[in-house]
Design a protein around this motif. Structure first.
Motif, short mmCIF file in Angstrom:
data_model
loop_
_atom_site.label_atom_id
_atom_site.label_comp_id
_atom_site.label_asym_id
_atom_site.label_seq_id
_atom_site.Cartn_x
_atom_site.Cartn_y
_atom_site.Cartn_z
N GLU A 32 37.67 -62.56 -72.77
CA GLU A 32 37.89 -63.89 -73.41
C GLU A 32 38.44 -63.48 -74.63
OE1 GLU A 32 34.65 -66.48 -73.77
OE2 GLU A 32 33.90 -65.91 -71.63
N ASP A 33 39.24 -64.38 -75.28
CA ASP A 33 39.68 -64.40 -76.56
C ASP A 33 40.74 -63.24 -76.60
OD1 ASP A 33 40.04 -65.59 -79.24
OD2 ASP A 33 38.60 -64.01 -80.23
N ALA A 34 41.49 -63.00 -75.57
CA ALA A 34 42.41 -62.10 -75.56
C ALA A 34 43.93 -62.31 -75.46
CB ALA A 34 42.25 -61.00 -74.50
N VAL A 35 44.85 -61.75 -75.88
CA VAL A 35 46.39 -61.94 -75.41
C VAL A 35 46.53 -60.67 -74.61
CG1 VAL A 35 48.72 -61.97 -76.26
CG2 VAL A 35 46.75 -63.39 -77.47
N VAL A 36 47.21 -60.94 -73.26
CA VAL A 36 47.64 -59.75 -72.52
C VAL A 36 49.07 -59.59 -72.52
CG1 VAL A 36 47.30 -59.23 -69.97
CG2 VAL A 36 45.65 -60.48 -71.13
N ILE A 37 49.49 -58.15 -72.73
CA ILE A 37 50.69 -57.72 -72.59
C ILE A 37 50.73 -57.06 -71.11
CG2 ILE A 37 52.69 -56.52 -73.26
CD1 ILE A 37 51.31 -56.69 -76.21
N ASP A 38 51.59 -57.43 -70.21
CA ASP A 38 51.52 -56.68 -68.90
C ASP A 38 52.29 -55.34 -69.30
OD1 ASP A 38 51.03 -56.84 -65.94
OD2 ASP A 38 53.15 -56.10 -66.09
N SER A 39 51.79 -54.22 -68.85
CA SER A 39 52.65 -53.02 -68.79
C SER A 39 54.05 -53.00 -68.42
CB SER A 39 51.89 -51.73 -68.23
OG SER A 39 51.91 -52.26 -66.87
#
Length: 133
Positions: A32-39
């Motif tokens: 939770e509380d995350a920003v995701v960058i896809d590889s």
């Protein structure tokens, strides 16, 4: 190491925030509380954006700051080639992209399908605390 032990270790590493954390036992939506960058993102998505004479932070960085997120996830790092993983070194090693530095309280979590030194860029592997395998 059992999954429960890995989870406890992950919590301790997140609390300590000493180094980026490389894991293989969680999914991107677990945090939770995350920003995701896809590889598999384009390298340009990691760099600053130019709008006329204005220089803006990348969209993921703006979301991290504007929404007061505390975790930055790089998802599926081992699904791209070791050479392509180089695009993340500046972010992982220096905690910045171009002139935009990550706040000190941001944790970097790198998710792999398998923590395996042969599938992770050597420099990235050396910069992380690894939990997995």
């Amino acid at each position: 190491m059992k999954t429960q032990e890995k989870m406890e270790l992950l919590k301790e590493y997140i609390k300590a925030n000493v180094a980026p954390i490389l894991v293989d036992f969680i999914q991107k939506d677990f945090l939770e509380d995350a920003v995701v960058i896809d590889s598999k993102c384009r390298k340009e998505e990691l760099n600053e954006i130019y709008e006329g004479e204005k220089t803006l932070a990348p969209k993921w960085y703006q979301k991290l700051i504007n929404e007061n997120k505390k975790i930055l996830v790089i998802n599926n790092i081992d699904s791209i080639s070791i050479e392509e993983q180089n695009k993340f070194i500046e972010l992982i090693k220096y905690r910045k992209v171009s002139t935009f530095e990550l706040p000190q309280d941001i944790r970097i979590i790198i998710i792999a399908k398998e923590v395996n030194a042969e599938k992770i860029n050597k420099e990235i592997y050396s910069l992380t605390a690894c939990i997995g395998g």
